[in-house]
Design a protein around this motif. Structure first.
Motif, short mmCIF file in Angstrom:
data_model
loop_
_atom_site.label_atom_id
_atom_site.label_comp_id
_atom_site.label_asym_id
_atom_site.label_seq_id
_atom_site.Cartn_x
_atom_site.Cartn_y
_atom_site.Cartn_z
N GLN A 196 0.81 -1.21 0.00
CA GLN A 196 0.00 0.00 0.00
C GLN A 196 0.85 1.28 0.00
OE1 GLN A 196 -3.27 -0.23 -0.59
NE2 GLN A 196 -2.77 -2.42 -0.68
N ILE A 197 2.19 1.13 0.04
CA ILE A 197 3.05 2.31 -0.14
C ILE A 197 2.78 2.86 -1.54
CG2 ILE A 197 5.44 3.11 -0.30
CD1 ILE A 197 6.22 0.88 1.63
N PRO A 198 2.49 4.15 -1.69
CA PRO A 198 1.97 4.67 -2.96
C PRO A 198 2.82 4.41 -4.19
CG PRO A 198 1.69 6.29 -1.21
CD PRO A 198 2.53 5.19 -0.64
N ASP A 199 4.13 4.69 -4.13
CA ASP A 199 4.94 4.55 -5.34
C ASP A 199 6.40 4.32 -4.97
OD1 ASP A 199 6.09 7.13 -4.77
OD2 ASP A 199 4.33 8.04 -5.69
N LEU A 200 7.22 4.12 -6.00
CA LEU A 200 8.63 3.78 -5.79
C LEU A 200 9.38 4.90 -5.08
CD1 LEU A 200 10.78 1.64 -6.31
CD2 LEU A 200 11.22 2.70 -8.53
N ASP A 201 9.02 6.16 -5.33
CA ASP A 201 9.71 7.28 -4.68
C ASP A 201 9.53 7.25 -3.17
OD1 ASP A 201 11.28 9.57 -4.72
OD2 ASP A 201 9.56 10.90 -4.80
N LYS A 202 8.40 6.69 -2.71
CA LYS A 202 8.12 6.62 -1.28
C LYS A 202 8.73 5.39 -0.61
CE LYS A 202 5.43 10.29 -1.34
NZ LYS A 202 5.48 10.57 -2.79
N ILE A 276 15.70 -3.95 -15.67
CA ILE A 276 14.26 -4.03 -15.89
C ILE A 276 13.51 -2.89 -15.22
CG2 ILE A 276 13.91 -5.52 -13.88
CD1 ILE A 276 11.93 -7.13 -15.49
N ILE A 277 14.09 -2.30 -14.16
CA ILE A 277 13.43 -1.18 -13.47
C ILE A 277 14.35 0.04 -13.40
CG2 ILE A 277 11.89 -2.61 -12.07
CD1 ILE A 277 13.93 -2.17 -9.75
N LEU A 278 15.37 0.08 -14.25
CA LEU A 278 16.35 1.17 -14.17
C LEU A 278 15.70 2.53 -14.41
CD1 LEU A 278 19.96 1.23 -15.35
CD2 LEU A 278 18.46 3.02 -16.20
N LEU A 279 14.87 2.66 -15.42
CA LEU A 279 14.26 3.96 -15.71
C LEU A 279 13.26 4.36 -14.63
CD1 LEU A 279 13.76 3.85 -19.58
CD2 LEU A 279 15.55 4.98 -18.26
N GLU A 280 12.60 3.38 -14.02
CA GLU A 280 11.70 3.70 -12.92
C GLU A 280 12.48 4.27 -11.73
OE1 GLU A 280 9.35 0.87 -15.42
OE2 GLU A 280 11.44 1.18 -14.89
N ILE A 281 13.67 3.72 -11.49
CA ILE A 281 14.53 4.27 -10.44
C ILE A 281 15.03 5.65 -10.84
CG2 ILE A 281 16.73 3.97 -9.23
CD1 ILE A 281 16.30 0.94 -9.41
N GLN A 282 15.42 5.81 -12.10
CA GLN A 282 15.92 7.11 -12.58
C GLN A 282 14.85 8.19 -12.45
OE1 GLN A 282 18.02 6.73 -16.25
NE2 GLN A 282 18.19 8.92 -16.60
N ASP A 283 13.58 7.80 -12.54
CA ASP A 283 12.48 8.77 -12.45
C ASP A 283 12.30 9.31 -11.03
OD1 ASP A 283 10.23 10.14 -13.75
OD2 ASP A 283 8.99 8.91 -12.42
N THR A 284 12.97 8.72 -10.05
CA THR A 284 12.88 9.24 -8.68
C THR A 284 13.94 10.31 -8.39
OG1 THR A 284 14.41 7.60 -7.70
CG2 THR A 284 12.09 6.96 -7.91
N ILE A 285 14.91 10.48 -9.30
CA ILE A 285 16.02 11.42 -9.08
C ILE A 285 15.55 12.86 -9.31
CG2 ILE A 285 18.31 12.12 -9.88
CD1 ILE A 285 18.77 9.19 -10.65
N LYS A 286 15.99 13.77 -8.45
CA LYS A 286 15.55 15.16 -8.55
C LYS A 286 16.06 15.80 -9.83
CE LYS A 286 19.30 16.75 -5.50
NZ LYS A 286 19.57 17.39 -4.20
N SER A 287 15.37 16.84 -10.25
CA SER A 287 15.62 17.49 -11.55
C SER A 287 17.02 18.09 -11.63
CB SER A 287 14.57 18.56 -11.79
OG SER A 287 13.28 18.00 -11.90
N PRO A 288 17.51 18.30 -12.88
CA PRO A 288 18.85 18.86 -13.09
C PRO A 288 18.97 20.26 -12.50
CG PRO A 288 17.91 18.00 -15.14
CD PRO A 288 16.81 18.01 -14.12
N PRO A 289 20.25 20.74 -12.33
CA PRO A 289 21.47 19.99 -12.61
C PRO A 289 21.92 19.16 -11.41
CG PRO A 289 21.99 22.27 -12.07
CD PRO A 289 20.50 22.16 -12.02
N PRO A 290 22.80 18.12 -11.58
CA PRO A 290 23.16 17.55 -12.87
C PRO A 290 22.01 16.74 -13.45
CG PRO A 290 24.06 16.22 -11.13
CD PRO A 290 23.42 17.39 -10.45
#
Length: 500
Positions: A196-202, A276-290
């Motif tokens: 029930q944790i909402p998403d990967l970022d949490k 298999i989940i690399l881009l999903e993990i990358q989507d949790t990274i804060k916006s640039p820069p970098p």
């Protein structure tokens, strides 16, 4: 006597100046005049907060765990000559293809282009809808399979805790039979709650805990292996690997040797399966820069280096300690009996780690289905989230009917399938083999070629295609070896017996 004067704002914020005998006091009305706006990223979503370290934690949680436990068995099949070399080769291939994949997170401009928040989004944006459907089927099927494999691994570790105590008090000659089925059910109940944790970022905090548990269990496993080597007064194993098996040392046929070697390839591939989940993990990274790609490449480099060192230690130390008798799960195969409490602690750490692994690997599945539901029924009560607060403001979270029903059903299905197929080594090998080529090599290579405009027939294009073709052969062969192992173990399995 005092006077209050309103001062014209310089930046759309008002101030009041109060003059009096005690002096001049200035107080801002900005908080009253303008409510604070929620922070959002360029795609309108809440601002991402992930860092290099949370990305590393997610990757380590995804890879170090159930996979590392089978590496001693894999090295034993391949031997001292091929085992470590194959492991380093897999690490190099996966690191390289992962760096290609990180380039596909944004379409167009590498820093400010449109985000591809998931692996499937990147395939659709780069390769088109037909490849998207193929990728969707393969990725979601493999994530489902990984959920099954993780459930099996967790149940085996929980079962080992019970058996270690039994061996300690009843002696090593007692069989101490215990079924994995009830432990699979217990793990399923735990996942119903955590799902029930909402998403990967949490999930970042759970990933950090899981990564710590992973290092702890690996350290204990390596330490026990070194102690066993000292007790044996030397290293075991051979250059060619296992050539005979069983208490009577029955010599393996050539075909059996081939199947075991191929299954070992699958086990090693599974141990590195995070693309298999690399881009999903990358989507949790804060916006640039970098840029997210720069951060993710660093996270991938650190994670692959750390995991390879740990894998080589666990695999090689396990093989050196047990030789041809190396079990397919180093902490539960009972090459170690004492100290039983330390073995229990290591297996408890593994279970905690696998709770995090299950979440990291299944959150993309949850997100995909819920996004489709939200698009199909916008504004429906089925997908509308409700804020729930417990104990005042101590515990606050959001729930929705579809999240509660769908995620619970998903966990129940993976739990049921894991109960029917509790063969850790063979299942892990099959999942790793099936997912290795398409998701770790083929799609990243094809997306990179399309994204960077690599000319067809050029030297770089030919080398990338050769890499893909070679990995396809390895993947098919490893899948065949793992299927042979599953078929063999099915002959002796009774899924309805909870005491054997």
């Amino acid at each position: 006597m005092s006077h209050t004067v309103s001062v014209a704002p310089l930046d759309n914020r008002g101030m009041e100046v109060e003059a009096g005998a005690a002096g001049v006091h200035v107080r801002s009305r900005s908080s009253e005049a303008e409510p604070s706006k929620p922070l959002v990223d360029d795609d309108g979503r809440p601002r991402r907060t992930g860092t290099l370290w949370t990305a590393i934690a997610h990757i380590i949680t995804a890879v170090i765990g159930s996979g590392v436990l089978s590496l001693a068995w894999g090295i034993a099949q391949l031997g001292w000559a091929a085992g470590p070399a194959v492991m380093v080769l897999f690490a190099a291939v996966i690191y390289y293809t992962s760096t290609l994949l990180t380039e596909c997170y944004r379409s167009g401009d590498r820093v400010f282009g449109r985000r591809n928040r998931t692996y499937i989004d990147a395939v659709r944006a780069t390769l088109g809808e037909s490849k998207e459907r193929l990728c969707c089927t393969i990725q979601l099927s493999n994530l489902f399979g990984i959920g099954i494999g993780v459930s099996i691994a967790a149940s085996v570790s929980m079962q080992a805790i019970r058996r270690a105590g039994c061996f300690h008090y009843r002696g090593h000659d007692d069989p101490c039979h215990a079924s994995t089925s009830p432990y699979i059910a217990i793990f399923g109940v735990m996942q119903v709650v955590f799902s029930q944790i909402p998403d990967l970022d949490k999930v970042w905090w759970l990933s950090i805990v899981a990564a710590i548990m992973s290092f702890s269990s690996s350290t204990i496993g390596v330490s026990l292996g070194v102690a066993e080597i000292v007790t044996n007064r030397g290293l075991r194993g051979s250059l060619a690997g296992v050539i005979s098996t069983g208490a009577t040392r029955v010599t393996l046929s050539l075909m059996q040797k081939v199947w075991r070697n191929l299954q070992a390839f699958g086990n090693i591939a599974f141990a590195y399966g995070f693309s298999i989940i690399l881009l999903e993990i990358q989507d949790t990274i804060k916006s640039p820069p970098p840029s997210e790609a720069v951060v993710m490449k660093k996270a991938t480099a650190v994670s692959v280096a750390v995991t390879t060192v740990i894998y080589l230690l666990c695999g090689c130390v396990g093989y050196a300690a047990f030789g041809s008798a190396a079990p397919d799960n180093m902490l539960t195969g009972f090459g170690f009996y004492e100290p039983f409490w330390l073995l229990d602690a290591a297996n408890a750490f593994v279970v905690v780690h696998l709770v995090g692994t299950y979440q990291v690997m299944t959150q993309p599945v949850f997100a995909y289905v819920e996004a489709r539901a939200s698009a199909a029924w916008p504004g429906s009560a089925l997908v509308r989230e409700t804020d729930v607060r417990l104990l005042g403001r101590t515990m606050a979270f959001s729930v929705s009917p579809i999240r509660l029903a769908w995620r619970t059903a998903y966990v129940c299905v993976t739990t049921a399938v894991a109960t029917l197929l509790p063969f850790f080594g063979s299942v892990v090998g099959f999942i790793g083999a099936v997912s290795f080529w398409p998701l770790t090599v083929y799609f990243p290579v094809e997306m990179y070629i399309a994204h960077r405009g690599v000319a067809r027939g050029s030297t770089r294009w030919l080398l990338l295609q050769a890499l893909s073709a070679g990995c396809l052969v390895v993947s098919v062969a490893a899948a065949a070896g793992s299927i042979a192992g599953v078929v063999e173990e099915l002959k002796a399995h009774n899924p309805f017996c909870w005491s054997c």
